[in-house]
Design an enzyme around this catalytic site. Sequence first.
Site, PDB file in Angstrom:
ATOM      1  N   ASP A  41     -17.126  41.433  39.394  1.00 42.96           N
ATOM      2  CA  ASP A  41     -17.924  42.559  38.933  1.00 42.96           C
ATOM      3  C   ASP A  41     -18.651  42.096  37.671  1.00 42.96           C
ATOM      4  OD1 ASP A  41     -19.080  44.818  37.993  1.00 42.96           O
ATOM      5  OD2 ASP A  41     -17.254  46.046  37.982  1.00 42.96           O
ATOM      6  N   LYS A  90     -26.758  47.128  34.948  1.00 41.36           N
ATOM      7  CA  LYS A  90     -27.170  47.033  33.552  1.00 41.36           C
ATOM      8  C   LYS A  90     -28.451  46.186  33.367  1.00 41.36           C
ATOM      9  CE  LYS A  90     -22.914  48.839  31.888  1.00 41.36           C
ATOM     10  NZ  LYS A  90     -21.561  48.735  32.405  1.00 41.36           N
ATOM     11  N   TYR A 111     -12.907  48.191  34.201  1.00 39.75           N
ATOM     12  CA  TYR A 111     -13.616  49.372  34.702  1.00 39.75           C
ATOM     13  C   TYR A 111     -14.676  48.901  35.684  1.00 39.75           C
ATOM     14  CZ  TYR A 111     -16.607  53.544  34.745  1.00 39.75           C
ATOM     15  OH  TYR A 111     -17.361  54.634  35.121  1.00 39.75           O
TER      16      TYR A 111
HETATM   17  C1  LIG Z   1     -20.933  49.684  33.517  1.00 40.43           C
HETATM   18  C2  LIG Z   1     -20.042  49.047  34.505  1.00 40.43           C
HETATM   19  C3  LIG Z   1     -19.895  49.560  35.799  1.00 40.43           C
HETATM   20  C4  LIG Z   1     -20.482  50.870  36.233  1.00 40.43           C
HETATM   21  O1  LIG Z   1     -21.861  50.867  36.246  1.00 40.43           O
HETATM   22  P1  LIG Z   1     -22.623  52.287  36.223  1.00 40.43           P
HETATM   23  O2  LIG Z   1     -24.058  51.909  36.334  1.00 40.43           O
HETATM   24  O3  LIG Z   1     -22.250  52.943  34.941  1.00 40.43           O
HETATM   25  O4  LIG Z   1     -22.140  53.055  37.398  1.00 40.43           O
HETATM   26  C5  LIG Z   1     -19.148  48.823  36.703  1.00 40.43           C
HETATM   27  N1  LIG Z   1     -18.570  47.668  36.352  1.00 40.43           N
HETATM   28  C6  LIG Z   1     -18.688  47.151  35.123  1.00 40.43           C
HETATM   29  C7  LIG Z   1     -18.046  45.841  34.802  1.00 40.43           C
HETATM   30  C8  LIG Z   1     -19.411  47.830  34.150  1.00 40.43           C
HETATM   31  O5  LIG Z   1     -19.488  47.333  32.911  1.00 40.43           O
END
Ligand SMILES: *Cc1c(COP(=O)(O)O)cnc(C)c1O
Length: 422
Positions: free
Chosen positions: A239, A267, A144
């Site tokens: 990511d 995060k 994701y």
């Molecule tokens: C949480 C997450 C996202 C999205 O971040 P948001 O701040 O919720 O838009 C993208 N990539 C990874 C790997 C994530 O864990």
Amino acid sequence: MKTAQSEAWFARAQARIPGGVNSPVRAFRGVGGVPRFIARGEGSRIFDVDGNSYIDYVCSWGPLILGHRPACVTEALLEAMETGVSFGAPTGREVEMAELIAQIVPSMEMVRLVNSGTEATMSALRLARGFTGRDLTIKFEGCYHGHVDSLLVKAGSGMATLGIADTAGVPAAFAGTTIALPFNSIAAVEKAFAERGSEIAAVIVEPVVGNMGCVPPVAGFLEALRELTSRHGALLIFDEVMTGFRLALGGAQQRFGIKPDLTTLGKIIGGGLPMAAYGGRADVMQKIAPVGPVYQAGTLSGNPLAVAAGLAMLRYLVAHPEVYETIEARSAQLTAWSPPGVTVNRVGSMFTFFFGEGPVTDWESAKRCDTARFGKFFHHMLERGVYLAPSQFEAGFVSAAHSEEDIRHTVEAAREHFAGTL
Ligand SMILES: *Cc1c(COP(=O)(O)O)cnc(C)c1O
């Protein structure tokens, strides 16, 4: 356990907020029941509106590596509030933040701050396309990367929880720019590059997946991505929105010794406030406006409160490297036993109890898990004051605020569940 207040709030919420929540997985659809409305958090615990207390392994879905309300972040926020919450003009702290990120994550020679992980991945992808002049992206099933149109193909997290393979509202032309491949399959990536290598702008990957539950890369997988992208003139995007500052101070790329071209962070970087970042090779980042032709902007980007909180968080982590040993040891304690019929995956302080025979190495193996059995486990733990992510397909997080006693209580509650179901 009393839940009358949560139930009342949830009933009101559903009338005015779709599903009663501002992000789908919070609605408990994957496990049934009523989501707890949270009143406050302190250290390793959250307290709901009915006065119940829980040991929290969601930690705001990752950001709270120091637990709730760490003094360093709270103090920085109070101080920042005294001088104004937003200017829409540059501030010194944004520069300090970019410098600190470059120091901690050396592959990020230049950095742009944004407001969410979604913005970070969306922008990194646009940049990769602008830089390479190519349109296609390789992503992996069950990963994701936020709710970016072209990346909501076979995505993890809430999409996996709700069983939505491909969301409505994404034009076929956008989804058509994405090649979704099985995580950990070097052969699949080799084949895709052999067939369409000259059209592929980037490979984007969670170097350790958290969003189909915790799934580590097999030996050689990340190395193969690095080699194939370099050979074909595509960019490698890590990511690290979840893994950054979590699996090591310098993230998964430090832990696995791989240098991506671009990295997305989120995060932990905001200390619990909405902030994220993307960055990487200076020659690539120089393509962003106003120096280059790839446009990306944000009214609240580099927001003074978020930057103050994030800087306080990162400076604390730099000054206290022992945090990583602590959370790794606690996580090992938490996962040092194997319940029957359960596969435990853990990397650092990310973990998942998969309710199925393993190994769980990709989305095919993750989705075979028994989500009904997971739901029963989840509710047992909730009743015993342990708050896990309300989905089989999410990672849990251990913070520096979790005590040995917290972990002991958690393991005891879990053992009790399995003893009862045998
Ligand atoms: C949480 C997450 C996202 C999205 O971040 P948001 O701040 O919720 O838009 C993208 N990539 C990874 C790997 C994530 O864990």
